[in-house]
Design an enzyme around this catalytic site. Structure first.
Site, mmCIF file in Angstrom:
data_model
loop_
_atom_site.group_PDB
_atom_site.id
_atom_site.type_symbol
_atom_site.label_atom_id
_atom_site.label_comp_id
_atom_site.label_asym_id
_atom_site.label_seq_id
_atom_site.Cartn_x
_atom_site.Cartn_y
_atom_site.Cartn_z
ATOM 1 N N ASP A 66 16.703 10.010 -7.906
ATOM 2 C CA ASP A 66 18.172 10.095 -7.849
ATOM 3 C C ASP A 66 18.735 9.818 -6.463
ATOM 4 O O ASP A 66 19.845 10.252 -6.146
ATOM 5 C CB ASP A 66 18.660 11.469 -8.328
ATOM 6 C CG ASP A 66 18.588 11.613 -9.842
ATOM 7 O OD1 ASP A 66 18.532 10.581 -10.536
ATOM 8 O OD2 ASP A 66 18.575 12.754 -10.330
ATOM 9 N N HIS A 77 0.802 -1.228 0.000
ATOM 10 C CA HIS A 77 0.000 0.000 0.000
ATOM 11 C C HIS A 77 0.835 1.278 0.000
ATOM 12 O O HIS A 77 0.281 2.378 0.122
ATOM 13 C CB HIS A 77 -0.923 -0.015 1.228
ATOM 14 C CG HIS A 77 -2.208 0.698 1.016
ATOM 15 N ND1 HIS A 77 -2.597 1.788 1.767
ATOM 16 C CD2 HIS A 77 -3.211 0.483 0.126
ATOM 17 C CE1 HIS A 77 -3.782 2.208 1.360
ATOM 18 N NE2 HIS A 77 -4.176 1.445 0.360
ATOM 19 N N LYS A 125 2.917 4.546 -1.284
ATOM 20 C CA LYS A 125 2.807 5.485 -2.404
ATOM 21 C C LYS A 125 3.963 6.474 -2.277
ATOM 22 O O LYS A 125 3.798 7.556 -1.729
ATOM 23 C CB LYS A 125 1.475 6.240 -2.385
ATOM 24 C CG LYS A 125 0.240 5.357 -2.535
ATOM 25 C CD LYS A 125 -0.628 5.477 -1.310
ATOM 26 C CE LYS A 125 -1.840 4.570 -1.423
ATOM 27 N NZ LYS A 125 -2.596 4.535 -0.152
#
Length: 210
Positions: free
Chosen positions: A150, A143, A145
């Site tokens: 870089d 779940h 996000k």
């Protein structure tokens, strides 16, 4: 000759001290990245963001938005982009990721196995283009996000990478280059990347003896 040698050493040390001082001044002057984006974002033209050298005459507003800012932050990637997203079905975000991949940026994606084949999912096109993708193999959701750009900037929050999330839902993304936070997210990504290595999957688990 001995005196000249000493002067060379002194001059070298002075030059080193000056270089360090200039470096410290630069680091102090560098503005840290601390930003929050809120959604939903208005629908605007993103072509100038993806391809700055091209002109676009579409009827959509050519203005900045939280979504265009998100794209710009992602497109800053020069070396690597790590994505850890629950669901990924936004075509515009997929275009940005594929653009980075075409530039030679190392892109890796971790997603949830239950949603990677959902209607409109962009995971298939990413894989077809050669983007490395891994997913969980458990009953619980993957779940997260977040994205790491870089290895120096983290984007994290409630936003799923879907059109509904960017254009309809109340969502947020926090952006920071705080080294401690970036390191924690990078380590979490690497941990999951190893955990979700297909070589370690058990496709035919043995039934428990009853």
């Amino acid at each position: 000759m001995l005196l000249w040698g000493r002067w060379k050493v002194v001059a070298g040390l002075a030059g080193l001290a000056l270089s360090l001082e200039l470096l410290l001044r630069y680091m102090r002057r560098r503005k840290p990245i601390r930003e929050v984006l809120f959604f939903p974002a208005p629908v605007t033209c993103i072509e100038p963001v993806l391809y700055p050298m091209k002109q676009c005459s579409c009827p959509l507003p050519h203005t900045d938005s939280a979504f265009s800012r998100l794209l710009l932050l992602l497109l800053r990637a020069q070396r690597s982009l790590e994505l850890c997203v629950f669901t990924f079905s936004c075509p515009s975000l997929a275009r940005a990721v594929l653009l980075l991949h075409s530039r030679g940026v190392r892109v890796r994606v971790i997603t949830d196995n239950d949603y990677m084949a959902a209607s409109g999912s962009q995971i298939g096109p990413l894989r077809s283009a050669g983007v490395a993708v891994r997913h969980d193999q458990s009953s619980g959701y993957m779940h997260h996000k977040f994205a790491v750009v870089d290895g120096t900037v983290v984007l994290t929050g409630s936003l799923n990478w879907t059109v509904q999330a960017t254009q309809t839902n109340r969502e947020n993304i926090l952006i920071t280059d705080d080294r401690v936070i970036v390191k924690a997210y990078q380590q979490e990504f690497e941990r999951l990347w190893q955990e979700y290595d297909p070589a370690s999957y058990d496709f035919f688990p043995e039934k428990e003896n009853k």
